[in-house]
Motif scaffolding. Structure first.
Motif, PDB file in Angstrom:
ATOM      1  N   SER A   1       0.820  -1.215   0.000  1.00 50.57           N
ATOM      2  CA  SER A   1       0.000   0.000   0.000  1.00 50.57           C
ATOM      3  C   SER A   1       0.853   1.263   0.000  1.00 50.57           C
ATOM      4  O   SER A   1       0.332   2.368   0.210  1.00 50.57           O
ATOM      5  CB  SER A   1      -0.913   0.014   1.236  1.00 50.57           C
ATOM      6  OG  SER A   1      -1.838  -1.031   1.170  1.00 50.57           O
TER       7      SER A   1
ATOM      8  N   ALA B   1      -1.839   8.597   6.033  1.00 48.87           N
ATOM      9  CA  ALA B   1      -2.832   7.549   5.726  1.00 48.87           C
ATOM     10  C   ALA B   1      -3.999   7.593   6.716  1.00 48.87           C
ATOM     11  O   ALA B   1      -3.852   8.051   7.854  1.00 48.87           O
ATOM     12  CB  ALA B   1      -2.151   6.182   5.782  1.00 48.87           C
ATOM     13  N   ASP B   2      -5.159   7.105   6.267  1.00 49.87           N
ATOM     14  CA  ASP B   2      -6.305   6.980   7.181  1.00 49.87           C
ATOM     15  C   ASP B   2      -5.997   5.900   8.209  1.00 49.87           C
ATOM     16  O   ASP B   2      -5.543   4.807   7.852  1.00 49.87           O
ATOM     17  CB  ASP B   2      -7.560   6.557   6.403  1.00 49.87           C
ATOM     18  CG  ASP B   2      -8.084   7.684   5.544  1.00 49.87           C
ATOM     19  OD1 ASP B   2      -7.792   8.850   5.870  1.00 49.87           O
ATOM     20  OD2 ASP B   2      -8.750   7.382   4.544  1.00 49.87           O
TER      21      ASP B   2
ATOM     22  N   GLU C   1      -7.994   4.060   9.737  1.00 47.65           N
ATOM     23  CA  GLU C   1      -8.792   2.846   9.494  1.00 47.65           C
ATOM     24  C   GLU C   1      -8.108   1.937   8.461  1.00 47.65           C
ATOM     25  O   GLU C   1      -8.172   0.716   8.563  1.00 47.65           O
ATOM     26  CB  GLU C   1     -10.215   3.201   9.005  1.00 47.65           C
ATOM     27  CG  GLU C   1     -11.081   3.904  10.021  1.00 47.65           C
ATOM     28  CD  GLU C   1     -10.807   5.385  10.134  1.00 47.65           C
ATOM     29  OE1 GLU C   1     -10.038   5.925   9.298  1.00 47.65           O
ATOM     30  OE2 GLU C   1     -11.315   6.007  11.082  1.00 47.65           O
ATOM     31  N   HIS C   2      -7.482   2.556   7.474  1.00 45.28           N
ATOM     32  CA  HIS C   2      -6.762   1.784   6.466  1.00 45.28           C
ATOM     33  C   HIS C   2      -5.566   1.065   7.107  1.00 45.28           C
ATOM     34  O   HIS C   2      -5.330  -0.123   6.872  1.00 45.28           O
ATOM     35  CB  HIS C   2      -6.298   2.720   5.339  1.00 45.28           C
ATOM     36  CG  HIS C   2      -5.669   2.002   4.190  1.00 45.28           C
ATOM     37  ND1 HIS C   2      -4.813   2.607   3.301  1.00 45.28           N
ATOM     38  CD2 HIS C   2      -5.725   0.707   3.788  1.00 45.28           C
ATOM     39  CE1 HIS C   2      -4.401   1.741   2.401  1.00 45.28           C
ATOM     40  NE2 HIS C   2      -4.940   0.568   2.676  1.00 45.28           N
TER      41      HIS C   2
ATOM     42  N   GLU D   1      -5.305   0.211  10.186  1.00 42.80           N
ATOM     43  CA  GLU D   1      -5.858  -0.857  11.048  1.00 42.80           C
ATOM     44  C   GLU D   1      -6.062  -2.140  10.265  1.00 42.80           C
ATOM     45  O   GLU D   1      -5.721  -3.233  10.718  1.00 42.80           O
ATOM     46  CB  GLU D   1      -7.198  -0.408  11.651  1.00 42.80           C
ATOM     47  CG  GLU D   1      -7.069   0.614  12.748  1.00 42.80           C
ATOM     48  CD  GLU D   1      -8.426   1.117  13.239  1.00 42.80           C
ATOM     49  OE1 GLU D   1      -9.469   0.569  12.779  1.00 42.80           O
ATOM     50  OE2 GLU D   1      -8.445   2.048  14.052  1.00 42.80           O
ATOM     51  N   GLU D   2      -6.633  -2.017   9.070  1.00 41.94           N
ATOM     52  CA  GLU D   2      -6.886  -3.211   8.253  1.00 41.94           C
ATOM     53  C   GLU D   2      -5.586  -3.918   7.890  1.00 41.94           C
ATOM     54  O   GLU D   2      -5.500  -5.146   7.893  1.00 41.94           O
ATOM     55  CB  GLU D   2      -7.655  -2.834   6.980  1.00 41.94           C
ATOM     56  CG  GLU D   2      -9.107  -2.493   7.224  1.00 41.94           C
ATOM     57  CD  GLU D   2      -9.807  -3.568   8.051  1.00 41.94           C
ATOM     58  OE1 GLU D   2      -9.724  -4.760   7.684  1.00 41.94           O
ATOM     59  OE2 GLU D   2     -10.421  -3.222   9.075  1.00 41.94           O
ATOM     60  N   LEU D   3      -4.561  -3.123   7.586  1.00 42.78           N
ATOM     61  CA  LEU D   3      -3.287  -3.699   7.132  1.00 42.78           C
ATOM     62  C   LEU D   3      -2.526  -4.385   8.265  1.00 42.78           C
ATOM     63  O   LEU D   3      -1.752  -5.312   8.016  1.00 42.78           O
ATOM     64  CB  LEU D   3      -2.412  -2.602   6.499  1.00 42.78           C
ATOM     65  CG  LEU D   3      -3.010  -1.906   5.269  1.00 42.78           C
ATOM     66  CD1 LEU D   3      -2.115  -0.758   4.811  1.00 42.78           C
ATOM     67  CD2 LEU D   3      -3.204  -2.894   4.121  1.00 42.78           C
TER      68      LEU D   3
ATOM     69  N   LYS E   1       0.776   5.570  13.236  1.00 42.72           N
ATOM     70  CA  LYS E   1       0.489   6.870  12.625  1.00 42.72           C
ATOM     71  C   LYS E   1       1.137   7.995  13.447  1.00 42.72           C
ATOM     72  O   LYS E   1       1.738   8.911  12.891  1.00 42.72           O
ATOM     73  CB  LYS E   1      -1.031   7.066  12.520  1.00 42.72           C
ATOM     74  CG  LYS E   1      -1.449   8.267  11.698  1.00 42.72           C
ATOM     75  CD  LYS E   1      -2.939   8.266  11.450  1.00 42.72           C
ATOM     76  CE  LYS E   1      -3.445   9.608  10.939  1.00 42.72           C
ATOM     77  NZ  LYS E   1      -3.026   9.927   9.577  1.00 42.72           N
TER      78      LYS E   1
END
Ligand code: SF4
Length: 214
Positions: free
Chosen positions: A56, A67-68, A70-71, A73-75, A90
């Motif tokens: 990413s 970066a967000d 939430e993004h 978190e998913e990674l 972050k």
């Protein structure tokens, strides 16, 4: 007489395992990311998360800082405590972006250590891992494995006491500190982690060997 226990353990581990050349990362900031992600999880999960961050394009401070969450978190979900870790990543990325990685890593060793400790979610082991493996400065990393092995051979102490023991008895040598910690982790994964205490060379060779000072 110089105490040789600490260097004798190193020689024993090196003889058994060989050179490992840690930390497995392409850049200093990837090391920083790894030190946050590896808290309370296995390295295989960290590898997965770092792979996802790389795919990413979020492996450099500025990109990760923007970066967000939430993004992120998913990674990093596979590493557990993913909300906490995503926020910490972050935050630390924002800090490195604002201050500049070169400026941070040029600080004297103790100043850098204190700065890292002031960051959210960074304790002794994480701070020292960043100082040693990302900034290439001489700080010996103590982890749970090190504490356990030392206790088994009759030396008990808290983080700072054990770190002082290693740093007093070893030359202030970055490659040596890196290799020694890697060897401890590798040995402990294969023996302590698999409950192979009957075959423990360290226990049989070093238990209750006297620590001499002076
Ligand atoms: S293998 Fe067992 S005896 Fe040896 S250091 Fe690990 S926990 Fe201690």
């Amino acid at each position: 007489m110089q105490n040789e226990l600490v260097s004798d353990i190193y020689e024993a581990l090196l003889g058994m395992i060989g050179h490992l050349q840690w930390w497995p990362a392409d850049t200093p900031f990837e090391v920083v990311i790894g030190t946050i992600l590896t808290q309370q999880t296995k390295w295989t999960n960290v590898e997965k998360a770092i792979g996802a961050l790389k795919r990413s394009d979020l492996i450099e401070p500025e990109q990760l800082a923007n970066a967000d969450v939430e993004h992120i978190e998913e990674l990093v979900r596979c590493c557990g405590f993913y909300r906490q870790k995503a926020k910490r990543l972050k935050d630390i990325a924002q800090f490195f972006t604002t201050e500049g990685m070169d400026n941070i890593f040029q600080l004297p060793t103790e100043e850098l250590r204190e700065l890292m400790l002031s960051l959210n979610g960074v304790g002794n082991e994480t701070a020292d891992s960043i100082v040693l493996y990302a900034a290439d400065k001489p700080k010996f990393v103590i982890d749970a494995y090190t504490t356990r092995i030392m206790k088994c051979i009759g030396i008990e102490g808290n983080y700072m006491q054990l770190q002082k023991l290693f740093e007093t008895e070893l030359p202030s040598d970055v490659p040596l500190y890196k290799e020694y910690h890697a060897l401890i982790v590798e040995y402990a994964k294969n023996y302590c982690g698999k409950k192979q205490c009957d075959d423990c060379v360290l226990l049989h060779s070093f238990k209750d060997k006297e620590v001499k000072n002076g």
